[in-house]
Motif scaffolding. Structure first.
Motif, PDB file in Angstrom:
ATOM      1  N   ARG A 136       0.824  -1.205   0.000  1.00 10.02           N
ATOM      2  CA  ARG A 136       0.000   0.000   0.000  1.00 10.02           C
ATOM      3  C   ARG A 136       0.863   1.262   0.000  1.00 10.02           C
ATOM      4  NH1 ARG A 136      -5.281   1.411   1.321  1.00 10.02           N
ATOM      5  NH2 ARG A 136      -5.744  -0.798   1.688  1.00 10.02           N
ATOM      6  N   SER A 137       1.978   1.210   0.709  1.00 10.73           N
ATOM      7  CA  SER A 137       2.844   2.385   0.800  1.00 10.73           C
ATOM      8  C   SER A 137       3.338   2.845  -0.560  1.00 10.73           C
ATOM      9  CB  SER A 137       4.037   2.081   1.705  1.00 10.73           C
ATOM     10  OG  SER A 137       4.774   0.964   1.210  1.00 10.73           O
ATOM     11  N   LEU A 138       3.392   1.943  -1.540  1.00 11.30           N
ATOM     12  CA  LEU A 138       3.732   2.322  -2.907  1.00 11.30           C
ATOM     13  C   LEU A 138       2.486   2.712  -3.690  1.00 11.30           C
ATOM     14  CD1 LEU A 138       5.567   2.648  -5.349  1.00 11.30           C
ATOM     15  CD2 LEU A 138       5.440   0.167  -5.709  1.00 11.30           C
ATOM     16  N   LEU A 139       1.432   1.909  -3.604  1.00  9.63           N
ATOM     17  CA  LEU A 139       0.224   2.177  -4.382  1.00  9.63           C
ATOM     18  C   LEU A 139      -0.319   3.575  -4.135  1.00  9.63           C
ATOM     19  CD1 LEU A 139      -2.005  -1.028  -4.262  1.00  9.63           C
ATOM     20  CD2 LEU A 139      -0.970   0.021  -6.282  1.00  9.63           C
ATOM     21  N   GLU A 140      -0.281   4.021  -2.885  1.00 11.46           N
ATOM     22  CA  GLU A 140      -0.877   5.305  -2.569  1.00 11.46           C
ATOM     23  C   GLU A 140      -0.056   6.471  -3.099  1.00 11.46           C
ATOM     24  OE1 GLU A 140      -1.174   5.051   1.655  1.00 11.46           O
ATOM     25  OE2 GLU A 140       0.931   5.581   2.003  1.00 11.46           O
ATOM     26  N   ARG A 141       1.130   6.193  -3.621  1.00  5.79           N
ATOM     27  CA  ARG A 141       1.985   7.237  -4.196  1.00  5.79           C
ATOM     28  C   ARG A 141       1.853   7.341  -5.709  1.00  5.79           C
ATOM     29  NH1 ARG A 141       7.719   5.286  -2.176  1.00  5.79           N
ATOM     30  NH2 ARG A 141       8.427   7.143  -3.310  1.00  5.79           N
ATOM     31  N   LEU A 142       1.119   6.444  -6.332  1.00  9.61           N
ATOM     32  CA  LEU A 142       1.084   6.371  -7.790  1.00  9.61           C
ATOM     33  C   LEU A 142      -0.214   6.920  -8.362  1.00  9.61           C
ATOM     34  CD1 LEU A 142       2.472   2.736  -8.279  1.00  9.61           C
ATOM     35  CD2 LEU A 142       3.762   4.888  -8.248  1.00  9.61           C
ATOM     36  N   PRO A 143      -0.141   7.621  -9.499  1.00  7.34           N
ATOM     37  CA  PRO A 143      -1.368   7.990 -10.210  1.00  7.34           C
ATOM     38  C   PRO A 143      -1.940   6.757 -10.906  1.00  7.34           C
ATOM     39  CG  PRO A 143       0.542   8.671 -11.474  1.00  7.34           C
ATOM     40  CD  PRO A 143       1.070   8.112 -10.184  1.00  7.34           C
ATOM     41  N   PHE A 144      -3.261   6.730 -11.091  1.00  8.48           N
ATOM     42  CA  PHE A 144      -3.927   5.586 -11.700  1.00  8.48           C
ATOM     43  C   PHE A 144      -4.600   6.009 -13.002  1.00  8.48           C
ATOM     44  CE2 PHE A 144      -3.180   3.594  -7.788  1.00  8.48           C
ATOM     45  CZ  PHE A 144      -3.689   2.301  -7.741  1.00  8.48           C
ATOM     46  N   PRO A 145      -4.141   5.540 -14.157  1.00  5.78           N
ATOM     47  CA  PRO A 145      -4.956   5.705 -15.363  1.00  5.78           C
ATOM     48  C   PRO A 145      -6.320   5.062 -15.118  1.00  5.78           C
ATOM     49  CG  PRO A 145      -2.749   4.960 -15.929  1.00  5.78           C
ATOM     50  CD  PRO A 145      -2.850   4.858 -14.438  1.00  5.78           C
ATOM     51  N   VAL A 146      -7.380   5.714 -15.562  1.00  4.57           N
ATOM     52  CA  VAL A 146      -8.704   5.229 -15.185  1.00  4.57           C
ATOM     53  C   VAL A 146      -9.159   4.018 -16.001  1.00  4.57           C
ATOM     54  CG1 VAL A 146      -9.414   7.496 -14.367  1.00  4.57           C
ATOM     55  CG2 VAL A 146      -9.910   6.827 -16.739  1.00  4.57           C
TER      56      VAL A 146
END
Length: 313
Positions: A202-212
């Motif tokens: 999660r510590s990485l996922l929450e730092r990344l933008p997400f293409p929709v």
């Protein structure tokens, strides 16, 4: 470059059998694992996937999975009902962060799932898998429990198309793999870069933008490379993946979304969102007006106030 990829393949490619259940149970040590199934009209397959995870990974004295959530993105069949009956917590996409209207797309659902899950490790699994095995979860979660430096793990597998072995990844072979080899050669070692089964801290996922949309898998992989480096990424062989195949027109739409995702990352500083400055004449002369150009990606989740408040609580 080739030597670096070969070294990575030797160090960061595993098989699900490399980490038996006993080893994973001993390594878990309080780490919370969430499994998310994004689902749109998957009533035919989602129930069995949920049942296998509940039976094999969430029962017994040392369960591997602590939370199982199906995110329904607007199904018109019985997807939500079937998933709930099998034992999953079902959340509708539109009920997550209602102040921000949802847009269609897989990446949108994955991004919103961070707001309704709590695991230290988040494992995404497509809901259209046939002949599902618990290895699809335990295999990719394993390195995150036993290798402290690994942050992002993708599943790799054979993808048959009907009776033809290895022919299921058409968009991968025609679009994604050439793009990665030409522009991000460090990622050339990933067998299934577009696969929907991957586990991430999660510590990485929450730092990344997400293409929709469909570009989410390529976008997350490229951005993870530039955020934490190749050695923090890995892959695990989980056998064979069978799922519902799309027709040629749907594949064309996927390919366009993936190309666009790559194009954006080539044209910007990877994690810096592009803006356009224009000028309008005002009372004091020309005045700058700056506008966001790319509005089809969601920001890193840690920038969302509701998420920060939930994590703080």
């Amino acid at each position: 470059m080739l030597e670096e990829v070969e070294r990575w393949l030797a160090r960061r490619s595993w098989s699900a059998a490399d980490r038996p259940p006993g080893l994973l149970a001993a390594a878990k040590q309080g780490t919370q694992v969430s499994v998310v199934l994004p689902a749109l009209n998957e009533a035919a397959t989602v129930g069995r996937i949920v049942s296998v995870i509940r039976r094999e990974l969430m029962s017994g004295p040392a369960p591997l999975v602590d939370e199982l959530v199906v995110i329904d993105s607007g199904s018109t069949d019985r997807t939500g009902e079937v998933a709930a009956a099998a034992g999953a917590r079902v959340v509708h996409r539109d009920d997550i962060l209602p102040r921000l209207p949802a847009v269609p797309g897989k990446g949108e659902v994955l991004w919103r799932s961070l707001l309704v899950t709590s695991g230290d490790i988040v494992c995404f699994v497509d809901a259209d898998l046939k002949d599902f095995s618990a290895d699809f979860v335990s295999g990719i979660v394993g390195p995150l429990l036993t290798e402290p430096d690994v942050l992002f793990v993708k599943a790799m597998y054979d993808r048959p198309l009907g009776d033809e072995p290895g022919q299921g990844g058409r968009v991968t072979e025609l679009v994604a793999r050439p793009l990665l080899n030409l522009h991000w050669p460090l990622l050339a070692g990933f067998v299934q870069p577009l696969g929907g089964e991957y586990a991430v801290r999660r510590s990485l996922l929450e730092r990344l933008p997400f293409p929709v949309g469909y570009g989410v898998e390529l976008g997350l992989l490229v951005d993870a490379l530039h955020t934490v480096g190749l050695d923090a990424l890995g892959q695990v062989d989980v056998g064979v993946r069978r799922h519902r195949h799309q027709d040629g027109q749907a594949l064309g739409r996927m390919a366009a979304a993936i190309y666009r995702t790559a194009q954006l990352r080539l044209s910007r500083g990877h994690l810096v969102r592009p803006v356009l400055t224009q000028f309008e004449r005002g009372e004091g002369g020309f005045e700058p007006r700056t506008h966001a150009v790319d509005t089809e990606e969601r920001p890193p989740m840690r920038e969302i106030a509701e998420y920060a408040e939930r994590r703080a609580a």
